[in-house]
Motif scaffolding. Structure first.
Motif, mmCIF file in Angstrom:
data_model
loop_
_atom_site.group_PDB
_atom_site.id
_atom_site.type_symbol
_atom_site.label_atom_id
_atom_site.label_comp_id
_atom_site.label_asym_id
_atom_site.label_seq_id
_atom_site.Cartn_x
_atom_site.Cartn_y
_atom_site.Cartn_z
ATOM 1 N N GLY A 167 0.801 -1.222 0.000
ATOM 2 C CA GLY A 167 0.000 0.000 0.000
ATOM 3 C C GLY A 167 0.825 1.258 0.000
ATOM 4 O O GLY A 167 0.413 2.277 0.591
ATOM 5 N N ARG A 168 1.980 1.263 -0.664
ATOM 6 C CA ARG A 168 2.825 2.454 -0.701
ATOM 7 C C ARG A 168 3.611 2.500 -2.011
ATOM 8 O O ARG A 168 3.719 1.494 -2.710
ATOM 9 N N PHE A 169 4.138 3.671 -2.350
ATOM 10 C CA PHE A 169 4.965 3.848 -3.537
ATOM 11 C C PHE A 169 6.371 3.334 -3.262
ATOM 12 O O PHE A 169 6.941 3.564 -2.190
ATOM 13 N N LEU A 170 6.940 2.670 -4.275
ATOM 14 C CA LEU A 170 8.321 2.209 -4.206
ATOM 15 C C LEU A 170 9.217 3.153 -5.010
ATOM 16 O O LEU A 170 8.730 4.091 -5.663
ATOM 17 N N ASN A 171 10.511 2.863 -4.984
ATOM 18 C CA ASN A 171 11.446 3.699 -5.743
ATOM 19 C C ASN A 171 11.125 3.623 -7.233
ATOM 20 O O ASN A 171 10.943 2.536 -7.793
ATOM 21 N N SER A 172 11.053 4.767 -7.874
ATOM 22 C CA SER A 172 10.711 4.826 -9.296
ATOM 23 C C SER A 172 11.911 4.455 -10.155
ATOM 24 O O SER A 172 13.067 4.501 -9.702
ATOM 25 N N LEU A 173 11.595 4.117 -11.435
ATOM 26 C CA LEU A 173 12.637 3.777 -12.400
ATOM 27 C C LEU A 173 12.993 5.031 -13.194
ATOM 28 O O LEU A 173 12.107 5.688 -13.774
ATOM 29 N N GLN A 174 14.280 5.336 -13.251
ATOM 30 C CA GLN A 174 14.730 6.536 -13.960
ATOM 31 C C GLN A 174 15.123 6.164 -15.387
ATOM 32 O O GLN A 174 15.965 5.303 -15.608
ATOM 33 N N THR A 175 14.459 6.786 -16.385
ATOM 34 C CA THR A 175 14.706 6.489 -17.794
ATOM 35 C C THR A 175 15.402 7.664 -18.455
ATOM 36 O O THR A 175 15.506 8.763 -17.880
ATOM 37 N N ASP A 176 15.826 7.442 -19.712
ATOM 38 C CA ASP A 176 16.469 8.500 -20.493
ATOM 39 C C ASP A 176 15.467 9.322 -21.293
ATOM 40 O O ASP A 176 15.856 10.297 -21.948
ATOM 41 N N ALA A 177 14.218 8.939 -21.267
ATOM 42 C CA ALA A 177 13.203 9.621 -22.075
ATOM 43 C C ALA A 177 12.670 10.828 -21.334
ATOM 44 O O ALA A 177 12.634 10.870 -20.095
ATOM 45 N N SER A 178 12.246 11.819 -22.113
ATOM 46 C CA SER A 178 11.615 12.989 -21.499
ATOM 47 C C SER A 178 10.172 12.678 -21.087
ATOM 48 O O SER A 178 9.705 13.133 -20.041
ATOM 49 N N GLU A 179 9.460 11.909 -21.938
ATOM 50 C CA GLU A 179 8.078 11.511 -21.650
ATOM 51 C C GLU A 179 7.858 10.098 -22.170
ATOM 52 O O GLU A 179 8.548 9.649 -23.106
ATOM 53 N N SER A 180 6.904 9.440 -21.582
ATOM 54 C CA SER A 180 6.540 8.079 -22.014
ATOM 55 C C SER A 180 5.046 8.052 -22.322
ATOM 56 O O SER A 180 4.236 8.679 -21.613
ATOM 57 N N ASN A 181 4.700 7.304 -23.368
ATOM 58 C CA ASN A 181 3.301 7.260 -23.816
ATOM 59 C C ASN A 181 2.593 5.962 -23.446
ATOM 60 O O ASN A 181 1.448 5.985 -22.984
ATOM 61 N N VAL A 182 3.256 4.825 -23.663
ATOM 62 C CA VAL A 182 2.607 3.530 -23.439
ATOM 63 C C VAL A 182 3.581 2.603 -22.733
ATOM 64 O O VAL A 182 4.806 2.831 -22.722
ATOM 65 N N CYS A 183 3.046 1.512 -22.159
ATOM 66 C CA CYS A 183 3.873 0.491 -21.534
ATOM 67 C C CYS A 183 3.128 -0.833 -21.556
ATOM 68 O O CYS A 183 1.901 -0.867 -21.716
ATOM 69 N N ASP A 184 3.870 -1.924 -21.381
ATOM 70 C CA ASP A 184 3.279 -3.257 -21.357
ATOM 71 C C ASP A 184 4.254 -4.198 -20.661
ATOM 72 O O ASP A 184 5.475 -3.948 -20.633
ATOM 73 N N ILE A 185 3.723 -5.295 -20.107
ATOM 74 C CA ILE A 185 4.512 -6.311 -19.417
ATOM 75 C C ILE A 185 4.279 -7.637 -20.120
ATOM 76 O O ILE A 185 3.128 -8.021 -20.379
ATOM 77 N N ASN A 186 5.371 -8.336 -20.427
ATOM 78 C CA ASN A 186 5.284 -9.618 -21.107
ATOM 79 C C ASN A 186 4.613 -10.641 -20.190
ATOM 80 O O ASN A 186 5.008 -10.785 -19.025
ATOM 81 N N PRO A 187 3.599 -11.374 -20.662
ATOM 82 C CA PRO A 187 2.891 -12.318 -19.782
ATOM 83 C C PRO A 187 3.681 -13.589 -19.466
ATOM 84 O O PRO A 187 3.261 -14.351 -18.596
ATOM 85 N N VAL A 188 4.819 -13.824 -20.160
ATOM 86 C CA VAL A 188 5.582 -15.070 -19.955
ATOM 87 C C VAL A 188 6.728 -14.835 -18.968
ATOM 88 O O VAL A 188 6.778 -15.435 -17.885
ATOM 89 N N HIS A 189 7.652 -13.928 -19.328
ATOM 90 C CA HIS A 189 8.804 -13.693 -18.457
ATOM 91 C C HIS A 189 8.743 -12.326 -17.771
ATOM 92 O O HIS A 189 9.710 -11.904 -17.139
#
Length: 688
Positions: A167-189
């Protein structure tokens, strides 16, 4: 229901047609259904499957029981139950929804909404129960099942992680992009991938929280055939299995990657320059379903060849493929959500399995498709028809190297340009049909000995009805080959007497028809005598002459009947004269008749009287009966009349009544004499 076909793939639009307003009464709805054909023929799979104004997202639960739709205005969600074919619940929200995740475990709902106002709402079966906020505006999020983490991407270089177990926020992931539009997680690995505004895809391992790969999709999407105005950004992302990933760009290209390679396997361009809104995989046929706001394309992921495509009337916001079926649902810039059924992709879902039977019936009896009411013509065709002046008007619609025009206008113009085209076509068709019947008709090598003309008539009727039997696909037995009617063509007792009165009156035109048949019979007999294999048809009149002759026969039907009756009267008169001569030559001898016992002979006048009496009317007979006393007519108190009849007695009854009367009188006389003797004896005793 509207049916369209592209590349021989039938697409059934189940939501075609107008929808009725909710505020209409049932009586008015029934009246509209009777008047409007479109409303009567529409198919409503799920009741009220629409939004007030616009639908932005549409999702299906894993078990396929519930369909979740998000729309405006006001911002709301609607859940539809496919088992009940109706809406389960509706909830309104504070702001518009960017994305949602819908999970259903048996009877328990878990829904997460990412709203435009940076809020994240959690809903359960009873309704809203928790709400939180992320630091930046979010655009998309994904759920990581092993760790119960939500990954949020948006107008920031960071990927926010919210752990639902703690029930709390964890450390965020820092990327090289200025903005992100979409995301997805592979259902296998469970590889996490995100698409950036710079046209790159970054892949992260959730276990180590490190970036493991980077794909430059903007550079790979540029080919020799594509024209790009600006830098392509990633607008859609979808995993297929463990190794395949499809990426959609804002300039209308779809790239298919193998995660083991940085170069795309195939690049598919929509050629509209619009951002890709949704990507779906159809595993049975190895298809990729990609959609922008204007068109939905289905193409083979190995070759890139187009399978089929659909262009809805309104702009597309989202596409959802119902699992393990051929049903496709779209969220549009319109109140109604479209439902398409494509039998080639798979069977219909269990809750609407009747669609398979319906489509099979439609394929057996094909209906008119979208373009059947229009005719495609080129500029040269328009000049030949004299319609070149219509170019640029609303009667012609430009398409490719020609125009579409109404089929009725095309037929009218063609008839005016060449008025005798139909007659030539009709003559050619008649000639072809005659040649077919001549080649395929059944010919007898030998006619029967009895009823030859009847057999020839049956053969002609079989030749005429041969085409009708082919259309109906019915193999009807022939009377000449049927064993039940075999004796009729072998036994002379069944010979038809054409000179009889009944035959001539029932068939007044048989004389002319029989003459033709007799001519044909003679030709057939000559051919049989010569034992030739090929039979030549008798020379007759042309079709026009035969048609005129048949019309003359119809006009002279009454005259022919009169002639036959006149001939019959003359023949009957001749027969009467012959009988009269024979009667004069024969000698009449008296005949004796024996009368039964108990009957009296009456004169022949009684029978004549009875015949005269029967010829009279009922009123005259009632007056006569009233005079004789056998009928009594009297008026009743009500105002009607009452008739009383006395039945006449026969001679035997009269004799019996007279004998009974005489017997009664004899008994009376005996009783009187006996009483008289008793009185005398009594007096004698008194005197003694």
């Amino acid at each position: 229901m509207q049916v369209s076909s592209l590349n021989e793939v039938k697409i059934y639009s189940l939501s075609a047609g107008r929808s009725l307003p909710e505020w209409l009464s049932d009586r008015k709805k029934r009246a509209l259904q009777k008047k409007d054909v479109d409303i009567r023929r529409r198919i409503e799979l799920i009741q009220d499957f629409e939004m007030p104004t616009v639908c932005t997202k549409i999702k299906v639960s894993r078990d396929g029981q519930y369909i979740m739709a998000v729309g405006t205005y006001k911002p709301r969600i609607r859940c539809f139950d496919t088992y009940q074919l109706s809406q389960k619940f509706e909830r309104c929200l504070d702001s518009e929804v960017c994305f949602c995740i819908f999970q259903c475990f048996l009877f328990y709902f878990q829904i997460v909404f990412l709203q435009c106002g940076r809020f994240v709402e959690f809903h359960s079966q009873h309704g809203h129960y928790y709400r939180t906020r992320i630091p930046k505006f979010g655009r998309d999020f994904s759920y990581h099942y092993p760790s119960c983490d939500l990954y949020f991407v948006g107008a920031s270089s960071e990927v926010y992680r919210l752990n639902l177990e703690q029930g709390r926020f964890l450390n965020s992931l820092q990327t090289d992009a200025s903005e992100s539009n979409v995301c997805d997680i592979n259902p296998v690995h469970f590889l996490f991938a995100m698409g950036t505004a710079e046209g790159k895809v970054e892949c992260w391992d959730p276990r180590t929280r490190n970036r493991v790969g980077l794909l430059d999709c903007a550079l790979s999407s540029v080919t020799a055939d594509t024209e790009i105005d600006g830098l392509p950004s990633i607008s859609a992302l979808k995993f297929d299995g463990a190794l395949n990933m499809a990426v959609g760009t804002s300039t209308g290209q779809v790239l298919l990657y193998d995660l083991r390679s940085s170069n795309p396997l195939i690049v598919k361009d929509h050629h509209y320059g619009l951002p890709i809104k949704s990507i779906q995989f159809q595993r049975q046929l190895d298809l990729i379903i990609s959609a922008d706001s204007r068109i939905i394309k289905m193409w083979n992921k190995d070759t890139g060849k187009i399978f089929t495509s659909m262009e809805p009337e309104y702009d597309i916001n989202d596409v959802c493929l119902y699992p393990d079926s051929g049903m496709l649902m779209t969220a549009n810039e319109a109140p109604k959500m479209n439902i398409y059924y494509i039998p080639v992709l798979g069977p219909a879902p269990k809750w609407c399995s009747f669609l398979d039977n319906l489509t099979e019936e439609l394929e057996e009896n094909p209906e008119s498709t979208v373009y059947d009411d229009y005719k495609f013509v080129t500029r040269k065709d328009l000049e030949n028809l004299g319609l070149a002046h219509l170019i640029g008007s609303s009667l012609l619609r430009a398409y490719m190297h020609g125009f579409f025009m109404d089929i009725r206008l095309y037929h009218k113009a063609k008839m005016m340009a060449n008025p005798f085209a139909y007659e030539e076509y009709r003559r050619e068709k008649i000639r072809q049909k005659i040649e077919e019947t001549r080649a395929q008709r059944v010919q007898l090598k030998k006619l029967p000995k009895v009823n030859k003309e009847l057999a020839l008539k049956l053969i002609e009727e079989e030749e005429e009805q041969q085409v009708i039997r082919k259309r109906k696909q019915k193999n009807l037995p022939s009377l000449l080959k049927d064993d039940r009617f075999k004796v009729m063509f072998e036994n002379p007792d069944f010979q038809v007497d054409e000179q009889s009165e009944e035959f001539r009156l029932l068939n007044p035109l048989v004389s002319k028809i029989s003459e033709k048949r007799k001519r044909k019979l003679k030709i057939l007999e000559e051919l049989e005598a010569q034992e030739q294999e090929e039979e030549e048809e008798p020379e007759g009149k042309a079709s026009d002459a035969e048609s005129s002759e048949s019309s003359d026969d119809e006009k002279g039907w009454v005259e022919e009947v009169r002639k036959q009756r006149k001939l019959l009267r003359q023949e009957e008169k001749v027969k009467r004269q012959e009988r009269f001569k024979e009667d004069q030559q024969t000698l009449l001898k008296p005949q004796f008749f024996e009368i039964k016992e108990g009957e009296e002979f009456r004169s022949f006048k009684d029978s004549a009287k009875k015949q005269k009496l029967m010829k009279k009317t009922l009123g005259d007979r009632l007056k006569l009966e009233e005079k004789l006393g056998t009928l009594n007519v009297s008026d009743t108190t009500v105002g009607s009349k009452q008739a009383t009849f006395k039945l006449k007695k026969s001679e035997q009854q009269k004799k019996q009544q007279e004998a009974e009367k005489q017997h009664r009188q004899e008994r009376k006389t005996l009783r009187r004499s006996a009483s008289h003797l008793k009185s005398k004896r009594g007096r004698g005793r008194l005197f003694h």
